[in-house]
Write an enzyme that holds these catalytic residues in place. Structure first.
Site, PDB file in Angstrom:
ATOM      1  N   ARG A   1      -3.622 -12.452 101.893  1.00 44.32           N
ATOM      2  CA  ARG A   1      -3.200 -13.902 101.033  1.00 44.32           C
ATOM      3  C   ARG A   1      -2.455 -13.273  99.697  1.00 44.32           C
ATOM      4  NH1 ARG A   1      -8.587 -14.709 102.624  1.00 44.32           N
ATOM      5  NH2 ARG A   1      -8.362 -16.092 104.622  1.00 44.32           N
TER       6      ARG A   1
ATOM      7  N   LYS B   1      12.308 -16.636  95.964  1.00 38.86           N
ATOM      8  CA  LYS B   1      12.475 -17.192  97.198  1.00 38.86           C
ATOM      9  C   LYS B   1      12.246 -15.907  98.059  1.00 38.86           C
ATOM     10  CE  LYS B   1      15.301 -21.287  96.671  1.00 38.86           C
ATOM     11  NZ  LYS B   1      16.570 -21.749  96.941  1.00 38.86           N
TER      12      LYS B   1
ATOM     13  N   GLU C   1      29.078 -14.371  94.053  1.00 35.10           N
ATOM     14  CA  GLU C   1      27.747 -15.043  93.400  1.00 35.10           C
ATOM     15  C   GLU C   1      27.924 -14.670  91.838  1.00 35.10           C
ATOM     16  OE1 GLU C   1      25.616 -16.830  94.743  1.00 35.10           O
ATOM     17  OE2 GLU C   1      25.522 -16.296  96.930  1.00 35.10           O
TER      18      GLU C   1
ATOM     19  N   LYS D   1      20.278 -17.138  85.693  1.00 33.99           N
ATOM     20  CA  LYS D   1      19.179 -17.453  86.906  1.00 33.99           C
ATOM     21  C   LYS D   1      17.905 -17.844  86.383  1.00 33.99           C
ATOM     22  CE  LYS D   1      17.919 -17.231  91.558  1.00 33.99           C
ATOM     23  NZ  LYS D   1      18.260 -16.591  92.936  1.00 33.99           N
TER      24      LYS D   1
ATOM     25  N   GLU E   1      12.692 -25.665  93.049  1.00 33.12           N
ATOM     26  CA  GLU E   1      14.005 -26.399  93.438  1.00 33.12           C
ATOM     27  C   GLU E   1      13.712 -27.998  93.973  1.00 33.12           C
ATOM     28  OE1 GLU E   1      16.942 -24.145  95.905  1.00 33.12           O
ATOM     29  OE2 GLU E   1      18.000 -25.831  96.611  1.00 33.12           O
TER      30      GLU E   1
ATOM     31  N   ARG F   1      17.463 -26.401  90.052  1.00 35.03           N
ATOM     32  CA  ARG F   1      17.895 -25.232  90.905  1.00 35.03           C
ATOM     33  C   ARG F   1      19.020 -25.353  91.975  1.00 35.03           C
ATOM     34  NH1 ARG F   1      13.610 -20.484  92.452  1.00 35.03           N
ATOM     35  NH2 ARG F   1      15.078 -18.942  93.539  1.00 35.03           N
TER      36      ARG F   1
ATOM     37  N   ASN G   1      23.491 -23.350  94.348  1.00 34.99           N
ATOM     38  CA  ASN G   1      23.898 -23.529  95.490  1.00 34.99           C
ATOM     39  C   ASN G   1      25.670 -23.975  95.516  1.00 34.99           C
ATOM     40  OD1 ASN G   1      21.535 -22.694  97.009  1.00 34.99           O
ATOM     41  ND2 ASN G   1      20.867 -24.882  96.644  1.00 34.99           N
TER      42      ASN G   1
ATOM     43  N   HIS H   1      27.636 -23.266  98.613  1.00 32.38           N
ATOM     44  CA  HIS H   1      27.024 -22.995  99.704  1.00 32.38           C
ATOM     45  C   HIS H   1      26.867 -23.973 100.898  1.00 32.38           C
ATOM     46  CE1 HIS H   1      25.999 -19.703  96.882  1.00 32.38           C
ATOM     47  NE2 HIS H   1      25.057 -19.123  97.737  1.00 32.38           N
TER      48      HIS H   1
ATOM     49  N   HIS I   1      27.272 -21.569 103.630  1.00 28.85           N
ATOM     50  CA  HIS I   1      26.296 -21.560 104.887  1.00 28.85           C
ATOM     51  C   HIS I   1      26.769 -21.985 106.167  1.00 28.85           C
ATOM     52  CE1 HIS I   1      22.836 -21.501 101.706  1.00 28.85           C
ATOM     53  NE2 HIS I   1      23.247 -20.480 102.081  1.00 28.85           N
TER      54      HIS I   1
ATOM     55  N   HIS J   1      27.962 -13.047 103.664  1.00 34.27           N
ATOM     56  CA  HIS J   1      27.570 -14.460 102.757  1.00 34.27           C
ATOM     57  C   HIS J   1      28.623 -14.506 101.535  1.00 34.27           C
ATOM     58  CE1 HIS J   1      24.636 -17.087 100.965  1.00 34.27           C
ATOM     59  NE2 HIS J   1      24.801 -16.514  99.762  1.00 34.27           N
TER      60      HIS J   1
HETATM   61  P1  NAD Z   1      21.521  -6.304 102.972  1.00 36.63           P
HETATM   62  O1  NAD Z   1      20.230  -6.372 102.328  1.00 36.63           O
HETATM   63  O2  NAD Z   1      21.932  -6.581 104.325  1.00 36.63           O
HETATM   64  O3  NAD Z   1      22.381  -5.312 102.467  1.00 36.63           O
HETATM   65  C1  NAD Z   1      23.770  -5.019 102.897  1.00 36.63           C
HETATM   66  C2  NAD Z   1      24.161  -3.885 103.689  1.00 36.63           C
HETATM   67  O4  NAD Z   1      24.103  -2.807 102.587  1.00 36.63           O
HETATM   68  C3  NAD Z   1      22.777  -3.290 104.474  1.00 36.63           C
HETATM   69  O5  NAD Z   1      23.561  -2.789 105.662  1.00 36.63           O
HETATM   70  C4  NAD Z   1      21.886  -2.435 103.520  1.00 36.63           C
HETATM   71  O6  NAD Z   1      21.355  -1.388 104.310  1.00 36.63           O
HETATM   72  C5  NAD Z   1      23.128  -1.768 103.005  1.00 36.63           C
HETATM   73  N1  NAD Z   1      22.847  -1.387 101.460  1.00 36.63           N
HETATM   74  C6  NAD Z   1      22.189  -2.024 100.463  1.00 36.63           C
HETATM   75  N2  NAD Z   1      22.139  -1.326  99.310  1.00 36.63           N
HETATM   76  C7  NAD Z   1      22.925  -0.095  99.462  1.00 36.63           C
HETATM   77  C8  NAD Z   1      23.199   0.881  98.689  1.00 36.63           C
HETATM   78  N3  NAD Z   1      22.966   0.732  97.261  1.00 36.63           N
HETATM   79  N4  NAD Z   1      24.030   1.951  99.159  1.00 36.63           N
HETATM   80  C9  NAD Z   1      24.389   1.972 100.540  1.00 36.63           C
HETATM   81  N5  NAD Z   1      23.929   0.826 101.239  1.00 36.63           N
HETATM   82  C10 NAD Z   1      23.257  -0.169 101.041  1.00 36.63           C
HETATM   83  O7  NAD Z   1      22.542  -7.701 102.277  1.00 36.63           O
HETATM   84  P2  NAD Z   1      22.615  -8.535 101.018  1.00 36.63           P
HETATM   85  O8  NAD Z   1      23.819  -9.067 100.893  1.00 36.63           O
HETATM   86  O9  NAD Z   1      22.117  -7.550  99.970  1.00 36.63           O
HETATM   87  O10 NAD Z   1      21.185  -9.784 101.080  1.00 36.63           O
HETATM   88  C11 NAD Z   1      21.717 -10.798 102.288  1.00 36.63           C
HETATM   89  C12 NAD Z   1      20.365 -11.427 102.274  1.00 36.63           C
HETATM   90  O11 NAD Z   1      19.989 -12.305 101.082  1.00 36.63           O
HETATM   91  C13 NAD Z   1      20.499 -12.594 103.394  1.00 36.63           C
HETATM   92  O12 NAD Z   1      19.327 -12.450 104.138  1.00 36.63           O
HETATM   93  C14 NAD Z   1      20.240 -13.864 102.550  1.00 36.63           C
HETATM   94  O13 NAD Z   1      19.486 -14.799 103.228  1.00 36.63           O
HETATM   95  C15 NAD Z   1      19.425 -13.410 101.386  1.00 36.63           C
HETATM   96  N6  NAD Z   1      19.604 -14.029 100.175  1.00 36.63           N
HETATM   97  C16 NAD Z   1      18.097 -14.557  99.513  1.00 36.63           C
HETATM   98  C17 NAD Z   1      18.498 -15.129  98.149  1.00 36.63           C
HETATM   99  C18 NAD Z   1      16.980 -15.480  97.553  1.00 36.63           C
HETATM  100  O14 NAD Z   1      17.000 -16.241  96.611  1.00 36.63           O
HETATM  101  N7  NAD Z   1      16.091 -14.787  98.142  1.00 36.63           N
HETATM  102  C19 NAD Z   1      19.644 -15.565  97.668  1.00 36.63           C
HETATM  103  C20 NAD Z   1      20.505 -15.012  98.161  1.00 36.63           C
HETATM  104  C21 NAD Z   1      20.664 -14.208  99.554  1.00 36.63           C
HETATM  105  N1  GLY Z   2      19.830 -18.334  95.903  1.00 38.45           N
HETATM  106  C1  GLY Z   2      19.782 -19.661  95.338  1.00 38.45           C
HETATM  107  C2  GLY Z   2      18.098 -19.864  94.666  1.00 38.45           C
HETATM  108  O1  GLY Z   2      17.579 -18.708  94.554  1.00 38.45           O
HETATM  109  O2  GLY Z   2      17.714 -20.708  94.496  1.00 38.45           O
END
Ligand code: NAD
Ligand code: GLY
Length: 359
Positions: free
Chosen positions: A121, A143, A185, A227, A237, A241, A245, A248, A252, A265
């Site tokens: 939990r 998130k 971003e 942020k 949100e 917040r 987006n 986006h 998206h 992305h």
């Molecule tokens: P990711 O985590 O898939 O990383 C991209 C690639 O880079 C992967 O292959 C990873 O293994 C590699 N990698 C990561 N760090 C590295 C490093 N320092 N050196 C070498 N390789 C490395 O992708 P991302 O773009 O970081 O994140 C995308 C995800 O984030 C999506 O699932 C999206 O939905 C999510 N997201 C969440 C929020 C939120 O607020 N929680 C906001 C935006 C995006």
């Molecule tokens: N990435 C958008 C948010 O965190 O609200």
């Protein structure tokens, strides 16, 4: 090192931004009085570069850490991998006082955060983001979640970390395409809140593209400040917040309708921001000079600003836009800019106009 605070009452936490921070992971966790046992969740790419350093730092501060490695890529953001992580935590007898370290990009952060939110939990977790996108966006704000077959991020929780540790040196091993994608971003924060940041990005783009640590420190910290401020005012949100987006709605839909993975992305969001700027010109009178600066910055960063659409792809894109979970009552709403540094959310845009600006 720069310190940014996320102001959420008794759930407030610090974001630390600087070079060489991974070696201090154990020390900062000890200061938070976490422990004494933890699991580092990482992916198969990130683990190769940084798992050893993370485990060494934790051990040097007296923590007993286990390593959980998931396959790299978006496919790991699913309930089956969540269950597998839960099973590994239980097998290692991690307890309520144990904590999780999310070491990786947004995929690992969202997954490990959700595992932390749901195991027993909820146990504490620390974000150690290693992509530019994760450092300026996904690791901050709580998130967490995973995807379903029906769509992205459909299962999740708002669950804040205890700390975010952005080691800018980890960005050196990030593939160029991933790094540049994260810049989309970064630019977004300038457009939505900060004309001074936007002008700084215009001036220092060459240094940013070289991953110069002093430039990154100032830029990543400023994005995190923005942020943190937004999340501090509207954690779940209900209004403000939504400005995060910007770009986006179309972004998206591009990711979704072209099959996840074709566009990263940030690439999709770059096209989406340029489209949102054009809509802003028509609807809110965004000066054409501002729209031009936005497009130019993305082009100079090496990001796409247009998408070729035949009739079938156009249809799919609109269908995806209507499926977005931010659509309410079937109406597509946009975040639009009045000028660089000022946006409004909840703007209704006629479909015909979206069609027109997509060209
Ligand atoms: P990711 O985590 O898939 O990383 C991209 C690639 O880079 C992967 O292959 C990873 O293994 C590699 N990698 C990561 N760090 C590295 C490093 N320092 N050196 C070498 N390789 C490395 O992708 P991302 O773009 O970081 O994140 C995308 C995800 O984030 C999506 O699932 C999206 O939905 C999510 N997201 C969440 C929020 C939120 O607020 N929680 C906001 C935006 C995006
Ligand atoms: N990435 C958008 C948010 O965190 O609200």
């Amino acid at each position: 090192m720069r310190n940014v605070q996320v102001p959420l009452g008794d759930r407030s936490y610090a974001i630390k931004v600087g070079g060489g921070l991974l070696s201090r992971l154990g020390l900062v966790c000890a200061r938070l009085r976490l422990g004494p046992r933890c699991a580092v969740i990482t992916d198969s790419n990130v683990g190769k570069h940084f798992a050893k350093a993370a485990l060494k730092s934790l051990a040097a501060s007296g923590f007993e850490a286990v390593l959980i490695t998931v396959p790299a890529g978006e496919k790991s953001k699913c309930l089956a991998v969540v269950e597998d992580c839960h099973d590994q935590l239980a097998a290692q007898r991690l307890e309520r006082k144990s904590f999780i370290v999310a070491l990786g990009g947004g995929v690992v952060g969202d997954l490990a955060g959700f595992v932390a939110a749901t195991y027993l939990r909820g146990i504490p977790f620390v974000q150690v983001p290693t992509t530019l996108l994760a450092q300026v966006d996904s690791s901050v704000g709580g998130k967490t979640g995973v995807n379903l077959k029906a769509g992205k991020n459909l299962v999740g929780a708002f669950y804040q970390p205890q700390l975010v540790l952005c080691d800018l040196d980890t960005l050196k091993t990030l593939p160029k395409r991933e790094y540049v994608s994260g810049l989309a971003e970064v630019v977004k924060y300038g457009v939505i809140c900060d004309p001074i940041l936007f002008a700084q990005l215009e001036r220092s783009l060459p240094k940013l593209l070289q991953r110069d640590v002093p430039t990154l420190r100032s830029v990543v910290a400023r994005c995190c400040e923005i942020k943190a401020d937004v999340v501090g005012q509207d954690e779940t949100e209900s209004g403000l917040r939504a400005i995060l987006n910007f770009g986006h709605t179309i972004g998206h839909a591009i990711e979704n309708s072209s099959g996840y993975g074709k566009f990263l992305h940030g690439e999709a969001v770059s096209i989406g921001q340029v489209a949102a700027a054009r809509l802003s010109q028509k609807i809110l009178g965004l000066p054409s000079g501002d729209a031009g600066r936005i497009e130019k910055l993305f082009v100079q960063a090496g990001l796409p600003v247009k998408i070729k659409l035949d009739a079938a792809r156009r249809k799919k894109l609109f269908a995806a836009m209507k499926l977005d979970k931010k659509v309410s009552g079937g109406e597509i709403k946009f975040v639009l800019a009045k000028k660089i540094g000022q946006v409004v959310w909840g703007q209704k845009v006629p479909s015909g106009m979206i069609d027109e600006i997509l060209g």
